[in-house]
Design a protein around this motif. Structure first.
Motif, PDB file in Angstrom:
ATOM      1  N   GLN A   9     -16.517-100.095  58.116  1.00  0.00           N
ATOM      2  CA  GLN A   9     -15.116-100.428  58.321  1.00  0.00           C
ATOM      3  C   GLN A   9     -14.895-100.624  59.816  1.00  0.00           C
ATOM      4  O   GLN A   9     -15.119 -99.705  60.597  1.00  0.00           O
ATOM      5  N   ALA A  10     -14.505-101.823  60.179  1.00  0.00           N
ATOM      6  CA  ALA A  10     -14.311-102.111  61.593  1.00  0.00           C
ATOM      7  C   ALA A  10     -13.099-101.366  62.113  1.00  0.00           C
ATOM      8  O   ALA A  10     -12.097-101.207  61.437  1.00  0.00           O
ATOM      9  N   ALA A  11     -13.196-100.885  63.346  1.00  0.00           N
ATOM     10  CA  ALA A  11     -12.080-100.177  63.966  1.00  0.00           C
ATOM     11  C   ALA A  11     -12.095-100.475  65.457  1.00  0.00           C
ATOM     12  O   ALA A  11     -13.094-100.917  66.012  1.00  0.00           O
ATOM     13  N   GLN A  12     -10.976-100.205  66.121  1.00  0.00           N
ATOM     14  CA  GLN A  12     -10.873-100.490  67.536  1.00  0.00           C
ATOM     15  C   GLN A  12     -11.805 -99.563  68.306  1.00  0.00           C
ATOM     16  O   GLN A  12     -12.031 -98.424  67.932  1.00  0.00           O
ATOM     17  N   GLY A  13     -12.320-100.086  69.411  1.00  0.00           N
ATOM     18  CA  GLY A  13     -13.176 -99.285  70.270  1.00  0.00           C
ATOM     19  C   GLY A  13     -14.571 -99.088  69.711  1.00  0.00           C
ATOM     20  O   GLY A  13     -15.329 -98.257  70.206  1.00  0.00           O
ATOM     21  N   GLY A  14     -14.953 -99.813  68.668  1.00  0.00           N
ATOM     22  CA  GLY A  14     -16.290 -99.682  68.134  1.00  0.00           C
ATOM     23  C   GLY A  14     -16.493 -98.458  67.270  1.00  0.00           C
ATOM     24  O   GLY A  14     -17.601 -98.143  66.870  1.00  0.00           O
ATOM     25  N   ARG A  15     -15.423 -97.729  66.969  1.00  0.00           N
ATOM     26  CA  ARG A  15     -15.554 -96.507  66.178  1.00  0.00           C
ATOM     27  C   ARG A  15     -15.167 -96.805  64.740  1.00  0.00           C
ATOM     28  O   ARG A  15     -14.195 -97.471  64.475  1.00  0.00           O
ATOM     29  N   THR A  16     -15.959 -96.299  63.794  1.00  0.00           N
ATOM     30  CA  THR A  16     -15.643 -96.499  62.385  1.00  0.00           C
ATOM     31  C   THR A  16     -15.075 -95.225  61.793  1.00  0.00           C
ATOM     32  O   THR A  16     -15.471 -94.131  62.162  1.00  0.00           O
ATOM     33  N   GLN A  17     -14.146 -95.393  60.893  1.00  0.00           N
ATOM     34  CA  GLN A  17     -13.601 -94.253  60.175  1.00  0.00           C
ATOM     35  C   GLN A  17     -13.216 -94.712  58.786  1.00  0.00           C
ATOM     36  O   GLN A  17     -12.532 -95.709  58.618  1.00  0.00           O
ATOM     37  N   HIS A  18     -13.686 -93.982  57.796  1.00  0.00           N
ATOM     38  CA  HIS A  18     -13.426 -94.350  56.421  1.00  0.00           C
ATOM     39  C   HIS A  18     -13.010 -93.104  55.672  1.00  0.00           C
ATOM     40  O   HIS A  18     -13.540 -92.031  55.892  1.00  0.00           O
ATOM     41  N   ALA A  19     -12.044 -93.242  54.778  1.00  0.00           N
ATOM     42  CA  ALA A  19     -11.566 -92.108  53.993  1.00  0.00           C
ATOM     43  C   ALA A  19     -11.725 -92.405  52.511  1.00  0.00           C
ATOM     44  O   ALA A  19     -11.475 -93.523  52.065  1.00  0.00           O
ATOM     45  N   VAL A  20     -12.168 -91.404  51.762  1.00  0.00           N
ATOM     46  CA  VAL A  20     -12.378 -91.530  50.328  1.00  0.00           C
ATOM     47  C   VAL A  20     -11.683 -90.362  49.644  1.00  0.00           C
ATOM     48  O   VAL A  20     -11.801 -89.209  50.088  1.00  0.00           O
ATOM     49  N   TYR A  21     -10.959 -90.645  48.560  1.00  0.00           N
ATOM     50  CA  TYR A  21     -10.286 -89.588  47.810  1.00  0.00           C
ATOM     51  C   TYR A  21     -11.327 -88.871  46.949  1.00  0.00           C
ATOM     52  O   TYR A  21     -11.965 -89.486  46.095  1.00  0.00           O
TER      53      TYR A  21
END
Length: 234
Positions: A9-21
């Motif tokens: 998951q693309a994110a700003q600053g090259g950091r990825t963050q993904h959330a799953v229920y």
């Protein structure tokens, strides 16, 4: 384990963050009720095994151990009813709800993942693997120590409870056989108390592992059991 697609998951600053229920509301509610029930059970169970010095007299304060036993029995009922409800939800809930009850013990590849996690916890691996639910090592520990351990404590606890409940009480009808199966009342008392220390040891390791993974694996562990969502931060 988290799939490659889930991790992207693309994110700003090259950091990825993904959330799953992951954990549904009944699972989270059961978890925290069990935490409270076990806290009461362990504290009161310790003092039942090593009771306070009781002096003769009519002072109502002399009934302290009676209140301790009542709290122990009440918490035992709450634990058992909650555990029965948790078994039901393992059957009707999502795949993560049944993970600790039905680990794939007969899959060789799964045991390979268990060994990897063991090496990770002993700081022999550089980078962790990410899992949506419990990692394999956590699942096997939860099954053998928590699930089976809790069942053992429920069975032995209600067997001992039946001794004071009187002839014909439901606890004796359902769990009375545990007394003669294990030998005698004193043996069941000793095993029940041993179970206290085993479960307490498991809980200490469980809390440590949750805090460690929350920090070192860069994925939410503790907050997931509050919100239900697991986030991955890399």
């Amino acid at each position: 384990m988290l799939s490659h697609e889930q991790m992207q998951q693309a994110a700003q600053g090259g950091r990825t963050q993904h959330a799953v229920y992951v954990y549904e509301a009944p699972v989270r509610l059961w978890h925290w009720i069990t935490v409270l029930a076990m806290t009461v059970l362990m504290a009161t169970g310790y003092f039942i095994g090593t009771p306070f010095l009781m002096l003769p007299g009519d002072d109502a304060g002399m009934y302290l151990m009676g209140y301790v036993r009542f709290a122990h029995f009440a918490a035992g009922y709450i634990l058992a009813i909650g555990f029965a409800g948790r078994i039901y939800w393992a059957l009707v809930g999502n795949e993560h709800a049944r993970q600790i009850f039905m680990p794939p013990l007969f899959k060789l590849a799964w045991w390979s993942e268990v060994m990897f996690e063991l090496r990770w916890y002993f700081f022999l691996e550089d980078r962790p693997k990410k899992y949506v639910g419990h990692n394999p090592l956590a699942a096997v520990m939860m099954f053998f120590l928590f699930v089976l351990g809790t069942l053992f404590m429920i069975f032995t606890g209600f067997a001992l409870y039946s001794e004071g409940a009187g002839h014909g009480h439901w606890s004796g009808v359902v769990f009375g056989w545990v007394l003669w199966l294990l030998g005698d009342s004193q043996t069941v008392h000793s095993l029940h108390r041993l179970g206290l220390w085993l479960l307490l040891s498991f809980i200490l390791v469980h809390v440590y592992a949750a805090l460690r993974e929350d920090i070192m694996s860069r994925q939410s562990i503790i907050s997931t059991m509050i919100s239900g969502w697991r986030s991955f931060r890399d």
